[in-house]
Design an enzyme around this catalytic site. Structure first.
Site, PDB file in Angstrom:
ATOM      1  N   LEU A 480       0.828  -1.212   0.000  1.00  0.00           N
ATOM      2  CA  LEU A 480       0.000   0.000   0.000  1.00  0.00           C
ATOM      3  C   LEU A 480       0.855   1.251   0.000  1.00  0.00           C
ATOM      4  CD1 LEU A 480      -2.617  -1.118   2.660  1.00  0.00           C
ATOM      5  CD2 LEU A 480      -2.999  -0.914   0.210  1.00  0.00           C
ATOM      6  N   GLY A 481       2.023   1.119   0.568  1.00  0.00           N
ATOM      7  CA  GLY A 481       2.891   2.294   0.622  1.00  0.00           C
ATOM      8  C   GLY A 481       4.102   1.984   1.464  1.00  0.00           C
ATOM      9  N   GLY A 483       6.698   4.063   4.178  1.00  0.00           N
ATOM     10  CA  GLY A 483       7.090   5.307   4.841  1.00  0.00           C
ATOM     11  C   GLY A 483       8.455   5.116   5.439  1.00  0.00           C
ATOM     12  N   GLY A 484       8.824   6.060   6.281  1.00  0.00           N
ATOM     13  CA  GLY A 484      10.124   5.971   6.924  1.00  0.00           C
ATOM     14  C   GLY A 484      10.190   4.826   7.913  1.00  0.00           C
ATOM     15  N   PHE A 485       9.037   4.377   8.404  1.00  0.00           N
ATOM     16  CA  PHE A 485       9.062   3.344   9.427  1.00  0.00           C
ATOM     17  C   PHE A 485       9.029   1.954   8.836  1.00  0.00           C
ATOM     18  CE2 PHE A 485       6.921   6.960  11.516  1.00  0.00           C
ATOM     19  CZ  PHE A 485       7.881   7.206  12.463  1.00  0.00           C
ATOM     20  N   ASP A 598       5.321  13.499  13.084  1.00  0.00           N
ATOM     21  CA  ASP A 598       5.448  13.351  11.636  1.00  0.00           C
ATOM     22  C   ASP A 598       4.123  13.628  10.932  1.00  0.00           C
ATOM     23  OD1 ASP A 598       6.799  12.904   9.295  1.00  0.00           O
ATOM     24  OD2 ASP A 598       6.652  10.731   9.384  1.00  0.00           O
TER      25      ASP A 598
END
Ligand SMILES: *[C@@H]1O[C@H](CO)[C@@H](O)[C@H](O)[C@H]1NC(C)=O
Ligand SMILES: *[C@@H]1O[C@H](CO)[C@@H](O)[C@H](O)[C@H]1NC(C)=O
Ligand SMILES: *[C@@H]1O[C@H](CO)[C@@H](O)[C@H](O)[C@H]1NC(C)=O
Ligand SMILES: *[C@@H]1O[C@H](CO)[C@@H](O)[C@H](O)[C@H]1NC(C)=O
Ligand SMILES: *[C@@H]1O[C@H](CO)[C@@H](O)[C@H](O)[C@H]1NC(C)=O
Ligand SMILES: *[C@@H]1O[C@H](CO)[C@@H](O)[C@H](O)[C@H]1NC(C)=O
Ligand SMILES: *[C@@H]1O[C@H](CO)[C@@H](O)[C@H](O)[C@H]1NC(C)=O
Ligand SMILES: *[C@@H]1O[C@H](CO)[C@@H](O)[C@H](O)[C@H]1NC(C)=O
Ligand SMILES: *[C@@H]1O[C@H](CO)[C@@H](O)[C@H](O)[C@H]1NC(C)=O
Ligand SMILES: *[C@@H]1O[C@H](CO)[C@@H](O)[C@H](O)[C@H]1NC(C)=O
Ligand SMILES: *[C@@H]1O[C@H](CO)[C@@H](O)[C@H](O)[C@H]1NC(C)=O
Ligand SMILES: *[C@@H]1O[C@H](CO)[C@@H](O)[C@H](O)[C@H]1NC(C)=O
Length: 803
Positions: A480-481, A483-485, A598
């Site tokens: 789905l995506g 991120g930084g995590f 964030d």
């Protein structure tokens, strides 16, 4: 014209002569030299010069490091980078024949400033508080010295590794061709990054647009017939910040955090580690997002393990088994070399095109040349590689630009059974693996039995087994995506509810601490927060399971070109209000205040009814120390970061208010703040909005053109006012999220905001002066005052937030 190219970034050393002088603890003079553990300290204590030992190395160097506040020894400059000394007691740094000279144990000069031919005994070297080491001629001397003017470009060169300051492979320099752009080169030859040319009007390098969103550094570029250089200064002189060409091959800007006593990375380029040319050395392969970044290709091993241990991968890897064609011909009993298929790679550079009509013809061309190490055959035809493979990158399985490389290896690398013993070995191996299979099957069965039903923890939170999530997400196939995590995948539970599974990266927490944090997050439930349903924690595998949000993240709705899909004003307003309510809950209603850290459109998710839900809250604490790193390497995040993230003061909930304010501007314009520009003229939207507000111009001119002016002026103006209060530099002036909710609900009204200093700086020069006068002359508008609106039932209240 022969420009004397000069690179001048935070700490650059210059050797010039000038007159005024005081002989103090900051000076090396004819009768004061430096040996052993002696140091000189700049007058304000900011910098120290002396011998130092990098890391666990036993070599000693003359260097300058931060004094005073920076408690980790951080070296900013090294004199004898390539020629260390071992015994500092018998080595000496002193003035000799008008120069500052380092003599080694045998009294041989090994380093010198080498700029003066004077034999004056009055020459002294002074360490200034700016970190510059200045060579001067005598007390009150007026002797003019000419700067040596050469064609030499000054380079910023990385250390070889964390323990060796000798020049490494990566360097930053101003384009020697004379254009106003900086280049990063590998081995002084191959360019892998450029800043783009300096744009004097915008005061940024064209390919570094994030410089536009800066409120900390005052950048300038100087160029005349004799020299060109880039400099910056800090608006706040108390900020300690440094710029380095790192051993990672990236340029990095770091600032010192007073609170946590550590350096915080807040900007780096190239953004991705694997964009650094040949980072993993010959026959090494770079994998983005994976740790370690560098691995040897199959059939190869690290050439120098000690260098790899120090994060110096430049030596790369070497072949484990010689190719057949390299073997001693008299002993030849080997089979012909074979090719290993490596899919999804970014091919190395320096391919040689070869005419071949089939893959087997391509392969045999490579086999005929003993120096040929690999080939590729696809729609681009046949290419072979001679010698080392450099800059190879392993891409994700779903990468669209992935190619297939055929890597030449000795036949024995493909199977270990090559002689008569093979049968016996094979049989033994066979039974061993059968046992293994049974054991694995047993474990698998056992795991399935124990984890098929996730256990409820703390009432509502479910503990999932890794295999359950693997099957729920069809082996993490629908991304789905990211991120930084970590990446997020879609999944379906056996009860057919749809979930989003986040695979956390770089968790430094122990098991117990992780579970504690997760169960805290699990108790936080609010209609405007994404619900955490459960987690998985098996060794290093840490995953979080959330409700799935069918409308994805806000950025996809806000920033696109399709007019028909533009979010209506009403929806935007509702999303703004919902987000504010979610954040207010995090800040004020939870047992412990949770700072999100964030806030940006990517972290605002929308459910089926376009109701907003804040995602990723609580992760900052979960990730712990690595958070700042993650934060700053994330695309787009920086524009939302409050100044206190960099200035080093403790970060409070008001940092979220700042990010929220920046995002509100984007609700109005429908574009990223960082991408605002019209007719080549750079205009930072928040600055524009702030100026329209204070000058009482038509706010409708600020509205996203996709909305055709379809928005109530009063709401638009309210959102702009709130946004402008939220992004005040001084956090005490920003409203709380609770106050934001009340203003957006129409319960409170707020006065006109002053233009934040950071926005003034970002604005263009002609408006700059006007802004400054206005905000500083109008003291009454420095703090917000809230009045309850006539239409509401709330009790009348006026408050001022400033102490
Ligand atoms: C340095 O040497 C000069 C003479 O060579 C002497 O007059 C002066 O006092 C000395 N200064 C110090 C600080 O020792
Ligand atoms: C410097 O070195 C001397 C001799 O080795 C030692 O006695 C002294 O304690 C050292 N001083 C510091 C500040 O380390
Ligand atoms: C020095 O070595 C020790 C143990 O060998 C290690 O724990 C430490 O991290 C090393 N320090 C540096 C700066 O590499
Ligand atoms: C000092 O430097 C010279 C020249 O580089 C070298 O020959 C000599 O071995 C060095 N002395 C020591 C003790 O390392
Ligand atoms: C000083 O410069 C000269 C000429 O550029 C060079 O030959 C000499 O090696 C240099 N000395 C040191 C100590 O770097
Ligand atoms: C150097 O200048 C200072 C003031 O600038 C003056 O007090 C001092 O006497 C001068 N010293 C010499 C040797 O001229
Ligand atoms: C610098 O380079 C230019 C051309 O590249 C040359 O004409 C000039 O003489 C050089 N100057 C020095 C001081 O080497
Ligand atoms: C860097 O370039 C030099 C020649 O300029 C070459 O001798 C050296 O091998 C190169 N380094 C690497 C790691 O390829
Ligand atoms: C920024 O730096 C330039 C040149 O160094 C200087 O002229 C200018 O006054 C500085 N601007 C501010 C706002 O400090
Ligand atoms: C460049 O250098 C020359 C010679 O030193 C000097 O006359 C001239 O003023 C310098 N130009 C500038 C812009 O500093
Ligand atoms: C490199 O690090 C590994 C593990 O940290 C260690 O086992 C190995 O001995 C190190 N090798 C060298 C040469 O330092
Ligand atoms: C090749 O093999 C012969 C015979 O065993 C041996 O004498 C010779 O040294 C070998 N040469 C190489 C390059 O290994």
């Amino acid at each position: 014209m022969d420009p004397w190219l000069k690179l001048s970034v935070l700490v650059f050393m210059w050797f010039s002569f000038n007159s005024q002088l005081s002989l103090g603890a900051d000076t090396i003079s004819a009768n004061r030299s430096l040996s052993g553990n002696q140091t000189i300290v700049s007058s304000g204590g900011n910098f120290v010069l002396g011998f130092f030992k990098p890391g666990n190395s036993s070599n000693q160097y003359i260097g300058i490091w931060y004094g005073n506040k920076v408690t980790q020894q951080t070296v900013v400059w090294v004199a004898n980078r390539e020629i260390p000394v071992r015994d500092t007691q018998s080595s000496e740094l002193k003035i000799s024949d008008g120069n500052l000279v380092l003599f080694n144990e045998s009294k041989v000069p090994i380093w010198s400033t080498n700029i003066s031919s004077s034999s004056s005994s009055s020459v002294v070297a002074v360490l200034e508080d700016s970190g510059n080491l200045v060579l001067r001629d005598g007390p009150n001397s007026t002797t003019p010295f000419l700067n040596k003017r050469t064609n030499q470009s000054q380079l910023l060169i990385s250390w070889k590794n964390s323990e060796d300051p000798a020049p490494g492979l990566f360097s930053l320099e101003l384009d020697p061709e004379g254009t106003n752009q900086y280049l990063i080169l590998w081995n002084r030859t191959i360019q892998y990054w450029t800043s783009g040319a300096w744009d004097e009007q915008a005061r940024i390098f064209t390919l570094v647009p994030e410089m536009r969103l800066n409120y900390i550094y005052n950048f300038s570029f100087h160029s005349d017939e004799n020299e060109s250089y880039f400099t910056y200064s800090l608006y706040n002189p108390d900020t300690i910040s440094r710029f380095v060409m790192d051993i990672s091959g990236q340029i990095k800007q770091l600032s010192w955090l007073e609170g946590s006593k550590e350096w915080n990375l807040f900007w780096s380029q190239p953004r991705q580690q694997c964009q650094v040319y040949a980072y993993c050395g010959a026959f090494g392969s770079c994998t983005e997002g994976g740790l370690p970044f560098c691995n040897c290709l199959r059939g190869f091993h690290q050439k120098s393990q000690s260098a790899w241990n120090l994060s110096d991968f430049s030596d790369g890897c070497e072949r484990t088994t010689k190719l057949q064609c390299e073997e001693n011909r008299t002993l030849t009993n080997g089979k012909p070399d074979k090719f290993l298929t490596s899919p999804n790679v970014k091919l190395p550079q320096n391919a040689q095109p070869v005419t071949a009509t089939s893959i087997s013809e391509c392969e045999s061309t490579c086999l005929q040349n003993c120096s040929c190490t690999a080939y590729a055959y696809d729609s681009d035809g046949c290419r072979i590689w001679i010698g080392q493979l450099l800059d190879l990158q392993q891409l994700a399985d779903d990468a669209s630009d992935g190619k297939t490389l055929y890597l030449r290896l000795a036949a024995s690398e493909f199977s270990s059974s090559s002689n008569n013993n093979g049968i016996i070995i094979g049989a033994a191996a066979g039974s061993v693996s059968l046992v293994l299979v049974l054991v694995i099957f047993g474990i698998w069965r056992w795991r399935r039995r124990t984890t098929i039903n996730p256990k409820a923890v703390d009432g509502s939170l479910l503990a999932f087994g890794y295999r359950d999530l693997q099957s729920a997400t069809k082996n993490f196939s629908e991304k789905l995506g990211g991120g930084g995590f970590g990446s997020v995948f879609k999944g379906t539970l056996p009860d057919s509810s749809v979930i989003a599974v986040k695979q956390l990266e770089s968790i430094n927490q122990g098991e117990k601490q992780f579970r504690t944090e997760v169960s805290t997050i699990g108790t936080i439930q609010h209609v405007n927060l994404v619900r955490l349903r459960g987690f998985c924690s098996e060794g290093i595998r840490k995953l979080l399971v959330y409700d799935y949000m069918p409308n994805g993240s806000l950025d996809a709705h806000l920033f696109h070109e399709e007019k028909s899909k533009a979010l209506t004003w009403k929806t935007r307003y509702q999303i703004a209000l919902g987000t504010a309510r979610g954040l207010a809950y995090l800040h004020e209603k939870c047992r412990d205040c949770i700072i999100h850290c964030d806030i940006k459109p990517e972290n605002i998710l929308l459910d089926a009814e376009l109701c907003s839900k804040v995602a990723d809250f609580g992760l900052a604490k979960l990730i712990g120390r690595d958070f700042s790193r993650v934060l700053t390497t994330m695309r787009g995040t920086r524009g939302y970061l409050a100044p206190e993230w960099i200035s080093g003061v403790p970060v409070t909930a008001k940092a979220d208010v700042y990010s929220y304010g920046m995002m509100l501007f984007e609700f109005v314009s429908g574009r990223r703040n960082s991408e605002q520009s019209e007719d080549g003229k750079v205009r930072f939207f928040p600055t524009l909005a702030a100026s329209v507000m204070t000058q009482d111009d038509d706010v409708l001119t600020l509205l996203d053109p996709q909305l055709n002016g379809d928005a109530p002026e009063e709401e638009l103006s309210r959102i702009c006012k709130v946004a402008c209060w939220c992004v005040q530099d001084d956090e005490t002036r920003r409203p709380s999220m609770g106050q934001v909710v009340q203003i957006l609900e129409g319960v409170l009204d707020v006065n006109l905001p002053p233009i934040p200093r950071s926005l003034q700086v970002l604005g263009d020069n002609s408006e700059h002066v006007v802004f400054f006068t206005e905000s500083s002359s109008n003291q009454s508008s420095q703090t917000p005052s809230y009045t309850s609106t006539a239409s509401s039932q709330a009790k009348s209240k006026t408050s001022s937030m400033s102490s």
